[in-house]
Design a protein around this motif. Structure first.
Motif, PDB file in Angstrom:
ATOM      1  N   GLU A   7     -10.276  -4.476 -10.437  1.00 51.97           N
ATOM      2  CA  GLU A   7     -10.196  -4.285  -8.988  1.00 51.97           C
ATOM      3  C   GLU A   7      -9.529  -5.502  -8.356  1.00 51.97           C
ATOM      4  O   GLU A   7      -9.432  -6.567  -8.965  1.00 51.97           O
ATOM      5  N   LYS A   8      -9.061  -5.314  -7.138  1.00 50.49           N
ATOM      6  CA  LYS A   8      -8.395  -6.402  -6.428  1.00 50.49           C
ATOM      7  C   LYS A   8      -9.340  -7.607  -6.352  1.00 50.49           C
ATOM      8  O   LYS A   8     -10.507  -7.473  -5.993  1.00 50.49           O
ATOM      9  N   VAL A  38      -3.702  -6.789 -12.836  1.00 48.37           N
ATOM     10  CA  VAL A  38      -3.332  -5.987 -11.667  1.00 48.37           C
ATOM     11  C   VAL A  38      -4.422  -4.949 -11.434  1.00 48.37           C
ATOM     12  O   VAL A  38      -5.080  -4.510 -12.385  1.00 48.37           O
ATOM     13  N   PRO A  39      -4.636  -4.546 -10.183  1.00 52.70           N
ATOM     14  CA  PRO A  39      -5.628  -3.493  -9.922  1.00 52.70           C
ATOM     15  C   PRO A  39      -5.288  -2.215 -10.684  1.00 52.70           C
ATOM     16  O   PRO A  39      -4.128  -1.828 -10.807  1.00 52.70           O
ATOM     17  N   GLY A  40      -6.314  -1.572 -11.221  1.00 55.53           N
ATOM     18  CA  GLY A  40      -6.139  -0.329 -11.954  1.00 55.53           C
ATOM     19  C   GLY A  40      -5.955  -0.511 -13.445  1.00 55.53           C
ATOM     20  O   GLY A  40      -6.000   0.469 -14.201  1.00 55.53           O
ATOM     21  N   SER A 344       3.518  -3.410 -16.178  1.00 58.14           N
ATOM     22  CA  SER A 344       2.867  -3.247 -14.869  1.00 58.14           C
ATOM     23  C   SER A 344       2.395  -4.602 -14.339  1.00 58.14           C
ATOM     24  O   SER A 344       2.505  -4.886 -13.138  1.00 58.14           O
ATOM     25  N   GLU A 350       0.398  -1.869  -9.147  1.00 53.72           N
ATOM     26  CA  GLU A 350      -0.950  -1.324  -9.266  1.00 53.72           C
ATOM     27  C   GLU A 350      -0.915  -0.040 -10.092  1.00 53.72           C
ATOM     28  O   GLU A 350      -0.024   0.793  -9.935  1.00 53.72           O
ATOM     29  N   ILE A 351      -1.908   0.120 -10.957  1.00 53.09           N
ATOM     30  CA  ILE A 351      -1.971   1.277 -11.851  1.00 53.09           C
ATOM     31  C   ILE A 351      -2.918   2.317 -11.258  1.00 53.09           C
ATOM     32  O   ILE A 351      -4.020   1.989 -10.795  1.00 53.09           O
ATOM     33  N   TYR A 352      -2.493   3.554 -11.270  1.00 48.66           N
ATOM     34  CA  TYR A 352      -3.315   4.667 -10.811  1.00 48.66           C
ATOM     35  C   TYR A 352      -3.665   5.547 -12.012  1.00 48.66           C
ATOM     36  O   TYR A 352      -2.861   5.704 -12.927  1.00 48.66           O
ATOM     37  N   TYR A 362       2.187   4.214 -12.921  1.00 48.05           N
ATOM     38  CA  TYR A 362       2.510   3.263 -11.851  1.00 48.05           C
ATOM     39  C   TYR A 362       4.003   3.361 -11.563  1.00 48.05           C
ATOM     40  O   TYR A 362       4.773   3.979 -12.316  1.00 48.05           O
ATOM     41  N   TYR A 364       7.460   0.990  -9.799  1.00 52.51           N
ATOM     42  CA  TYR A 364       7.969  -0.315  -9.367  1.00 52.51           C
ATOM     43  C   TYR A 364       9.451  -0.171  -9.045  1.00 52.51           C
ATOM     44  O   TYR A 364      10.081   0.847  -9.359  1.00 52.51           O
TER      45      TYR A 364
END
Length: 420
Positions: A7-8, A38-40, A344, A350-352, A362, A364
């Motif tokens: 998480e952030k 990175v988040p995710g 990433s 950020e990864i979803y 993700y 970019y």
């Protein structure tokens, strides 16, 4: 098993401290090239916790029967499945079963001829997690004469040193692609089929392969019965050696389809020792950005396959890679799962996680072009292992072991017993 989704504001040191593991151990297991996150991002932290197995309720099942099978208790199953009613089990319901027993699988990796490098390193480190290695080195002529491209002998030796059984992999590969006409011409001729069998047996015996892995793709539909007959004759000659067959993924027979029509699941399943369904490349190079192997699609393919091929012969293909698409041209670059993950981080993207597909993605920007990446991580790969456990498949295949995916090997090491 612990999976942490970053998480952030999270740091590697904070995650390590919270989970009582060193930062270097997290980096090693997950193939991180730096301490940046990175988040995710999904991080795998192996632990000693009892894993949950996935099971599908069958007719006449009771919780005590399921508990005995998995070495646990009905109370533990009820705890892991809130809302389950012990005296009213519904057939087809998926449940989680806490179990000290590991799932047992036959695994097969693919590799091209080599005398070192990443493939040798993988065999040295993870040979205990592979039953077979299919060496992608053989094609054939229109007369049915098999031939080898590259020197496969060093890799055969390395397999045996690592306790892995090498299989000769045959493809109808010509001029950089699969050749449907080549397959059709050979299968249409009983003489060419016999030549190919004899030619394969010579290589198998001379080089001491443990069997053959067939990857004949885009077989003309008119030749599907000829292919089954060829496999039956080949298996008869191989005798106790293994006949492994790779087939296109499909959700219905479609016997006239030019891509999948040549593979008769039922006939191939009767002829072969093992059948691997190629549940990969749903998202494919130059096509639109899509998950490589979405879980919902994999489920549809396997459910159909199981109506034709017994589970004790059936494997599902797992991708060790991802694709990076440029928008809108759809120009595509392949990446190992580890490289896709680390890209990433390098791009700060950020990864979803698509929960339906059970796949990470993700995007970019580079040089004014948008990129979209779909790949595999510990979340997607563990969901696939759960699915093949629930369907009681005999195993999985990996395309291909020269591509780095440390999370997969760590998962296998902790959760799966490999059948040798």
């Amino acid at each position: 098993m612990t999976i942490i989704v970053v998480e952030k504001g999270d740091s590697l040191w904070g995650i390590a401290e919270k989970n009582q593991v060193t930062p270097s151990r997290i980096m090693e297991v997950n193939g991180l090239e730096s301490t940046a996150l990175v988040p995710g991002l999904a991080l795998y932290i192996p632990d000693a916790a009892v894993a949950n197995r996935k099971y599908i309720i069958k007719s006449m099942d009771t919780l005590s029967m399921v508990a005995r099978r998995f070495g646990t208790s009905a109370a533990s199953i009820i705890k892991a499945n809130p809302g389950i009613v012990a005296n009213s089990l519904r057939v087809g319901t998926e449940i989680l079963v806490p179990s000290p027993y590991k799932n047992q699988l036959i695994t097969l990796g693919f590799a091209f001829p080599t005398s070192g490098g990443a493939v040798f390193e993988t065999l040295e480190e993870h040979g205990d997690k592979l039953t077979y290695l299919a060496i992608v080195a053989y094609s054939f002529t229109r007369e049915g004469n098999a031939y080898v491209e590259g020197d496969d002998r060093p890799l055969i030796v390395k397999c045996k040193q690592s306790g892995v059984t090498p299989l000769l992999m045959l493809r109808n590969f010509q001029n950089g692609d699969f050749d449907a006409d080549l397959a059709g011409d050979v299968l249409a001729s009983s003489g060419s089929r016999r030549n190919l069998i004899n030619s394969l047996l010579n290589f198998v015996r001379q080089r001491e392969y443990g069997g053959v892995s067939m990857d004949i793709e885009f077989i003309p539909p008119a030749r599907r019965s000829d292919y089954v007959q060829f496999l039956k004759e080949l298996k008869e000659e191989l005798n106790e050696l293994t006949l492994h067959v790779n087939v296109h993924a499909k959700t219905a027979d479609n016997p006239d389809n030019r891509i999948v029509g040549g593979h008769d699941y039922r006939g191939i399943g009767e002829a072969a020792d093992l059948v691997a369904i190629m549940t990969i490349d749903y998202g494919y190079p130059t096509g639109p950005p899509e998950p490589i192997s979405p879980l919902w699609w994999m489920g549809e393919v396997l459910r159909y396959a199981l109506t034709n091929i017994p589970e004790y012969k059936l494997q599902s293909a797992f991708p060790m890679y991802g694709y990076d698409w440029i928008i809108p041209t759809h120009e595509t670059k392949a990446l190992s799962a580890q490289s896709a993950q680390n890209l990433s981080i390098a791009m700060g993207a950020e990864i979803y996680f698509d929960t339906t597909a059970a796949s990470p993605t993700y995007s970019y920007w580079r040089e004014d072009a948008k990129h979209v990446v779909w790949y595999e991580d510990i979340r997607s790969i563990s969901a696939k292992y759960e699915m093949i456990d629930a369907y009681e498949l005999i195993g999985a295949t990996y395309w291909q072991i020269g591509l780095a995916f440390p999370q997969n090997w760590a998962f296998l090491d902790q959760n799966i017993m490999i059948i040798k």
